[in-house]
Write a protein that holds these residues in place. Structure first.
Motif, PDB file in Angstrom:
ATOM      1  N   VAL A   1      43.576  41.521  24.096  1.00 34.42           N
ATOM      2  CA  VAL A   1      42.269  41.715  23.450  1.00 34.42           C
ATOM      3  C   VAL A   1      41.699  40.376  22.966  1.00 34.42           C
ATOM      4  O   VAL A   1      40.508  40.102  23.145  1.00 34.42           O
ATOM      5  CB  VAL A   1      42.377  42.725  22.287  1.00 34.42           C
ATOM      6  N   GLU A   2      42.536  39.531  22.408  1.00 36.16           N
ATOM      7  CA  GLU A   2      42.063  38.222  21.954  1.00 36.16           C
ATOM      8  C   GLU A   2      41.599  37.360  23.129  1.00 36.16           C
ATOM      9  O   GLU A   2      40.621  36.636  23.027  1.00 36.16           O
ATOM     10  CB  GLU A   2      43.163  37.500  21.177  1.00 36.16           C
ATOM     11  N   GLU A   3      42.292  37.472  24.259  1.00 31.96           N
ATOM     12  CA  GLU A   3      41.958  36.698  25.444  1.00 31.96           C
ATOM     13  C   GLU A   3      40.669  37.196  26.109  1.00 31.96           C
ATOM     14  O   GLU A   3      39.927  36.430  26.714  1.00 31.96           O
ATOM     15  CB  GLU A   3      43.135  36.809  26.428  1.00 31.96           C
ATOM     16  N   ASP A   4      40.404  38.494  26.001  1.00 32.17           N
ATOM     17  CA  ASP A   4      39.282  39.118  26.714  1.00 32.17           C
ATOM     18  C   ASP A   4      38.503  40.013  25.751  1.00 32.17           C
ATOM     19  O   ASP A   4      38.499  41.230  25.856  1.00 32.17           O
ATOM     20  CB  ASP A   4      39.829  39.928  27.900  1.00 32.17           C
TER      21      ASP A   4
ATOM     22  N   ARG B 219      41.339  41.127  32.094  1.00 30.54           N
ATOM     23  CA  ARG B 219      42.624  41.819  31.923  1.00 30.54           C
ATOM     24  C   ARG B 219      42.540  43.003  30.970  1.00 30.54           C
ATOM     25  O   ARG B 219      43.256  43.988  31.113  1.00 30.54           O
ATOM     26  CB  ARG B 219      43.681  40.850  31.396  1.00 30.54           C
ATOM     27  N   ARG B 220      41.653  42.924  30.006  1.00 30.38           N
ATOM     28  CA  ARG B 220      41.555  43.993  29.014  1.00 30.38           C
ATOM     29  C   ARG B 220      41.166  45.325  29.656  1.00 30.38           C
ATOM     30  O   ARG B 220      41.490  46.393  29.128  1.00 30.38           O
ATOM     31  CB  ARG B 220      40.541  43.607  27.942  1.00 30.38           C
ATOM     32  N   MET B 221      40.491  45.265  30.794  1.00 26.75           N
ATOM     33  CA  MET B 221      40.106  46.498  31.474  1.00 26.75           C
ATOM     34  C   MET B 221      41.336  47.317  31.856  1.00 26.75           C
ATOM     35  O   MET B 221      41.262  48.542  31.962  1.00 26.75           O
ATOM     36  CB  MET B 221      39.240  46.181  32.691  1.00 26.75           C
ATOM     37  N   LEU B 222      42.497  46.659  32.044  1.00 31.33           N
ATOM     38  CA  LEU B 222      43.733  47.373  32.337  1.00 31.33           C
ATOM     39  C   LEU B 222      44.131  48.309  31.204  1.00 31.33           C
ATOM     40  O   LEU B 222      44.725  49.367  31.431  1.00 31.33           O
ATOM     41  CB  LEU B 222      44.877  46.387  32.604  1.00 31.33           C
TER      42      LEU B 222
END
Length: 104
Positions: A12-15, A21-24
């Motif tokens: 979540v912090e990255e995206d 990746r958060r869509m995963l």
């Protein structure tokens, strides 16, 4: 549980805007939230509803066909990576790819 929360936090912090990746992390949630609304959370936990959403997605024929094609491509690539690259192996790879298109 702590490790899972850490992994989710890192993603979540990255995206922050849900574009990579958060869509995963959303896998199964659209159907899952619909089930939660329908059942009003009576007798079903959030994770159970998301799990049912995942099963719904994986039972979609288009998704199943894509998974089969992806598995086939990965198996062909893996076979080729374990061999010395020769003209013959490239021809075999091409034939395998043509077979995959046939099953498309």
């Amino acid at each position: 549980i702590t490790r899972c929360v850490d992994i989710k936090r890192e993603i979540v912090e990255e995206d922050q805007f849900d574009t990579g990746r958060r869509m995963l992390l959303n896998f199964g949630h659209t159907y899952g939230h619909g089930l939660e609304s329908y059942f009003g959370m009576d007798g079903y936990y959030h994770g159970e509803c998301v799990g049912l959403g995942m099963l719904k997605i994986l039972n979609n024929n288009e998704i199943k066909n894509r998974l089969v094609k992806t598995e086939f491509i990965l198996s062909v690539v893996k076979q080729q990576l374990t061999k010395k690259v020769t003209i013959e192996s490239l021809l075999i790879f091409r034939v395998n790819m043509m077979q995959m298109q046939y099953f498309n």
